[in-house]
Design an enzyme around this catalytic site. Structure first.
Site: not given
Ligand code: PRP
Ligand code: URA
Length: 223
Positions: A115, A119, A211, A214
């Site tokens: 994400r 945005t 998160d 993380d």
């Molecule tokens: C997180 C999560 C989803 C997304 C959800 O990933 O694992 O993929 O956010 O958010 P959304 O419904 O608003 O799209 P992130 O973008 O943090 O990536 P990562 O797992 O690589 O840290």
């Molecule tokens: N992605 C995450 O990992 N946690 C949230 O709460 C939203 C998006």
């Protein structure tokens, strides 16, 4: 950003909340900010296993002849094409092994999305599913369904590759994300361990678990 008001799972025809006591117990530990990275990883896997048991309960079966040590009998086996698990990188990776324990024949594809912090829209960086797999059942895996941008993009990418039978498995969903999926892909069932209240102004699920990526990979200590 509580634009929907109080929501229950029955508000969404595309949503099933799996409220088995073991799933709910493990989810509560997962949400706790004191839970370690090691325990977080293990719990994500365990919840995924328990969810898979429920999510696969309507898979079609067919008759099969078996020779027991004593005689021949007619048993059942899952029919049709095998499952393909498609984790959304990174956090979806944490759900793969838990499901593969129950379905060892499952293939695994990968969709890379993150994400954009400004945005909140998904940015794609990887797509690979096993070849000639379009007749299979696909389970998209991602612990978090927040705005729904990542889920909608992942389903769109799989569809563009020819996939037809798709389910979405997550651990925590926000009403905003479920609604967005309903608008974009109404025929994709969503299975979650919890439907939470709302998103905050940064697109994080409240109360949520922070998160997921993380916490799973220890890249940032939760506050
Ligand atoms: C997180 C999560 C989803 C997304 C959800 O990933 O694992 O993929 O956010 O958010 P959304 O419904 O608003 O799209 P992130 O973008 O943090 O990536 P990562 O797992 O690589 O840290
Ligand atoms: N992605 C995450 O990992 N946690 C949230 O709460 C939203 C998006």
């Amino acid at each position: 950003m509580d634009i929907f008001g109080p929501m229950s799972a029955s508000s969404f025809p595309n949503l099933t909340v799996l409220d088995h006591p073991l799933i709910q117990h493990k989810l509560s530990i997962l949400r706790d900010k004191h839970t370690s990275t090691r325990d977080f990883k293990q719990l994500v896997g365990e919840i995924a296993t328990l969810m898979a048991y429920e999510v696969t309960k309507d898979l079609p079966t067919e008759s099969i002849q078996i020779e027991t040590p004593l005689e021949t009998m007619s048993g059942r086996q899952v029919s049709g094409k095998k499952l393909t698990l498609v984790p959304i990188l990174r956090a979806g990776l944490g759900m793969v092994e838990g499901i593969a324990q129950l379905v060892p024949s499952a293939r695994v594809g990968h969709i890379g999305l993150y994400r954009d912090h400004e945005t909140l829209e998904p940015v794609d960086y990887y797509f690979k599913i096993p070849g000639s797999e379009v007749a299979r059942d696909f389970f998209i895996l991602d612990p978090m369904l927040a705005t729904g941008g990542s889920a909608v993009a992942a389903v769109g990418a799989l569809r563009a590759a020819g996939a037809r039978r798709i389910r979405f498995l997550c651990l925590v969903a926000a009403p905003e994300g479920v609604h967005r999926m309903l608008e974009a892909h109404p025929d994709v069932p969503i299975f979650t361990a919890a439907l939470d209240r709302e998103l905050d102004s940064h697109g994080y699920i409240l109360p949520g678990l922070g998160d997921a990526g993380d916490r799973l990979f220890g890249t940032r200590t939760p506050e």
